[in-house]
Design a protein around this motif. Structure first.
Motif, PDB file in Angstrom:
ATOM      1  N   SER A  28     105.574  42.138  42.054  1.00  0.00           N
ATOM      2  CA  SER A  28     104.301  41.435  42.147  1.00  0.00           C
ATOM      3  C   SER A  28     103.603  41.776  43.462  1.00  0.00           C
ATOM      4  O   SER A  28     104.215  41.698  44.519  1.00  0.00           O
ATOM      5  N   GLY A  29     102.359  42.180  43.391  1.00  0.00           N
ATOM      6  CA  GLY A  29     101.594  42.493  44.597  1.00  0.00           C
ATOM      7  C   GLY A  29     101.580  43.976  44.939  1.00  0.00           C
ATOM      8  O   GLY A  29     100.856  44.405  45.840  1.00  0.00           O
ATOM      9  N   ALA A  30     102.340  44.790  44.206  1.00  0.00           N
ATOM     10  CA  ALA A  30     102.405  46.227  44.525  1.00  0.00           C
ATOM     11  C   ALA A  30     101.112  46.950  44.166  1.00  0.00           C
ATOM     12  O   ALA A  30     100.861  48.055  44.631  1.00  0.00           O
ATOM     13  N   GLY A  31     100.307  46.307  43.312  1.00  0.00           N
ATOM     14  CA  GLY A  31      99.017  46.906  42.973  1.00  0.00           C
ATOM     15  C   GLY A  31      98.906  47.404  41.547  1.00  0.00           C
ATOM     16  O   GLY A  31      97.955  48.107  41.206  1.00  0.00           O
ATOM     17  N   LYS A  32      99.845  46.995  40.691  1.00  0.00           N
ATOM     18  CA  LYS A  32      99.817  47.581  39.336  1.00  0.00           C
ATOM     19  C   LYS A  32      98.577  47.156  38.541  1.00  0.00           C
ATOM     20  O   LYS A  32      97.991  47.968  37.842  1.00  0.00           O
ATOM     21  N   GLU A 115     101.923  46.379  30.800  1.00  0.00           N
ATOM     22  CA  GLU A 115     102.170  46.060  32.212  1.00  0.00           C
ATOM     23  C   GLU A 115     103.170  44.917  32.207  1.00  0.00           C
ATOM     24  O   GLU A 115     102.793  43.748  32.086  1.00  0.00           O
ATOM     25  N   ASP A 183     100.611  53.721  48.155  1.00  0.00           N
ATOM     26  CA  ASP A 183     100.226  53.540  49.560  1.00  0.00           C
ATOM     27  C   ASP A 183      98.709  53.697  49.590  1.00  0.00           C
ATOM     28  O   ASP A 183      97.981  52.727  49.758  1.00  0.00           O
ATOM     29  N   HIS A 184      98.246  54.921  49.361  1.00  0.00           N
ATOM     30  CA  HIS A 184      96.802  55.148  49.270  1.00  0.00           C
ATOM     31  C   HIS A 184      96.396  55.035  47.802  1.00  0.00           C
ATOM     32  O   HIS A 184      96.907  55.773  46.952  1.00  0.00           O
ATOM     33  N   PHE A 185      95.501  54.087  47.552  1.00  0.00           N
ATOM     34  CA  PHE A 185      95.142  53.734  46.173  1.00  0.00           C
ATOM     35  C   PHE A 185      94.723  54.941  45.337  1.00  0.00           C
ATOM     36  O   PHE A 185      95.229  55.146  44.231  1.00  0.00           O
TER      37      PHE A 185
HETATM   38  N1  LIG Z   1      96.869  50.973  47.710  1.00  0.00           N
HETATM   39  C1  LIG Z   1      96.480  49.751  48.085  1.00  0.00           C
HETATM   40  N2  LIG Z   1      96.185  49.504  49.381  1.00  0.00           N
HETATM   41  C2  LIG Z   1      95.802  48.269  49.777  1.00  0.00           C
HETATM   42  N3  LIG Z   1      95.670  47.192  48.963  1.00  0.00           N
HETATM   43  C3  LIG Z   1      95.953  47.389  47.653  1.00  0.00           C
HETATM   44  C4  LIG Z   1      96.367  48.659  47.153  1.00  0.00           C
HETATM   45  N4  LIG Z   1      96.571  48.543  45.821  1.00  0.00           N
HETATM   46  C5  LIG Z   1      96.288  47.253  45.511  1.00  0.00           C
HETATM   47  N5  LIG Z   1      95.917  46.558  46.600  1.00  0.00           N
HETATM   48  C6  LIG Z   1      95.562  45.128  46.690  1.00  0.00           C
HETATM   49  O1  LIG Z   1      96.786  44.390  46.668  1.00  0.00           O
HETATM   50  C7  LIG Z   1      96.596  43.151  45.980  1.00  0.00           C
HETATM   51  C8  LIG Z   1      97.633  43.047  44.858  1.00  0.00           C
HETATM   52  O2  LIG Z   1      97.272  43.978  43.840  1.00  0.00           O
HETATM   53  P1  LIG Z   1      97.462  43.646  42.275  1.00  0.00           P
HETATM   54  O3  LIG Z   1      96.843  44.777  41.537  1.00  0.00           O
HETATM   55  O4  LIG Z   1      96.990  42.255  41.972  1.00  0.00           O
HETATM   56  O5  LIG Z   1      99.056  43.721  42.198  1.00  0.00           O
HETATM   57  P2  LIG Z   1     100.102  43.369  41.043  1.00  0.00           P
HETATM   58  O6  LIG Z   1      99.370  43.410  39.730  1.00  0.00           O
HETATM   59  O7  LIG Z   1     101.157  44.423  41.145  1.00  0.00           O
HETATM   60  O8  LIG Z   1     100.631  42.012  41.359  1.00  0.00           O
HETATM   61  C9  LIG Z   1      95.161  43.122  45.471  1.00  0.00           C
HETATM   62  O9  LIG Z   1      94.373  42.360  46.363  1.00  0.00           O
HETATM   63  C10 LIG Z   1      94.754  44.594  45.510  1.00  0.00           C
HETATM   64  O10 LIG Z   1      93.374  44.755  45.713  1.00  0.00           O
END
Ligand SMILES: Nc1ncnc2c1ncn2[C@@H]1O[C@H](COP(=O)(O)OP(=O)(O)O)[C@@H](O)[C@H]1O
Ligand SMILES: Nc1nc2c(ncn2[C@@H]2O[C@H](COP(=O)(O)OP(=O)(O)O)[C@@H](O)[C@H]2O)c(=O)[nH]1
Length: 236
Positions: A28-32, A115, A183-185
């Motif tokens: 959770s929070g990784a950006g998926k 997902e 790391d880099h989106f």
């Molecule tokens: N590469 C990145 N660099 C910095 N912040 C990011 C990156 N990818 C995602 N985020 C941010 O991190 C937060 C968590 O992303 P989110 O997509 O909600 O994660 P997940 O679905 O894995 O829980 C969001 O605020 C998002 O905008």
């Protein structure tokens, strides 16, 4: 681990008309969610499976688009009916993928992305061995926590719980076919796109799409044979 879903219909058929199945997991929070949303925007041929969950709706989330939000009683009823192709309990809530909509999408030839967490990914792999699974890792645990806080959706207690679970989710990285570091989106998005593209270009998929072309050059290729010759080909 939850028990396997009650329904036990056979694994998907691998016909030319069947869409590809992608599974994306991450702590959770990784950006998926952000990555997958950007990928879908880029790639209209990819559909996103909308899961059922008992979790409370976050602000900005739309019922039927981000999740189907249901109560615990309804979720249990769906389990009993065998409605889920996979489900799991995560953070005191239940999450599941409905089998009917998944099959409808794949049978229509559309590629579908799930997902889901590692428990669900395992169940999907058992039912669909050909599923393409992708694990997304954050650059560090510190970055993960920063992202959870930056998202501004969860209380400190919830963030603490998600951080505690992060290592557990991360420990399953080696069960996946692909590993992407977010790391880099833009780079991570490019990696995801490349995986989808490469999977679509695999010979069995191309053989189905390019049958006529290959047949016109080679003069006859039984369409029911992978690649049109006995023994298939490497990478099947
Ligand atoms: N590469 C990145 N660099 C910095 N912040 C990011 C990156 N990818 C995602 N985020 C941010 O991190 C937060 C968590 O992303 P989110 O997509 O909600 O994660 P997940 O679905 O894995 O829980 C969001 O605020 C998002 O905008
Ligand atoms: N097994 C399974 N996991 C799911 C499903 N839908 C979401 N999840 C997972 O549940 C976890 C929590 O999701 P969510 O509450 O949206 O929080 P977030 O990942 O922080 O955005 C994540 O690991 C999701 O991938 C599902 O249908 N099945």
């Amino acid at each position: 681990m939850p028990a396997a879903p009650a329904s036990s219909s056979p694994a998907s058929k691998s016909s030319a008309a069947t869409g590809l199945l992608f599974v994306v997991s991450a702590p959770s929070g990784a950006g998926k969610t952000s990555l997958v949303a950007a990928l879908l925007e880029r790639d209209p041929a990819l559909a996103l499976s909308v899961s059922y969950t008992t979790r409370a709706r976050r602000s900005g989330e739309v019922d039927g688009r981000h999740y189907h939000f249901v109560d615990h009683a309804r979720f249990e009823q769906m389990i009993a009916e065998g409605a889920f192709i996979e489900y799991a309990r995560v953070f005191d809530n239940a999450y599941g993928t409905a089998e009917s909509s998944l099959r409808k999408t794949l049978d229509s030839g559309q590629d579908l992305l799930l997902e889901i967490d590692w428990q669900g990914a395992r169940q999907v792999r058992e039912r669909f061995p050909e599923a393409v699974s992708i694990f997304i890792v954050p650059p560090s645990l510190a970055a993960l926590e920063e992202r959870l806080r930056g998202r501004g959706q969860d209380s400190d207690a919830v963030i603490g719980e998600r951080m505690a679970k992060a290592r557990d989710e991360l420990s399953h990285w080696d069960e996946y076919g692909y590993l992407v570091v977010n790391d880099h989106f833009e780079q991570a998005l490019g990696d995801l796109s490349a995986i989808v593209k490469a999977e679509r270009l695999r010979t069995p998929r191309q053989a189905a799409r390019e049958q006529d072309r290959l047949r016109s050059m080679l003069g006859g290729m039984p369409s029911d044979m992978p690649g049109g010759r006995p023994g298939g080909r490497p990478g099947d």
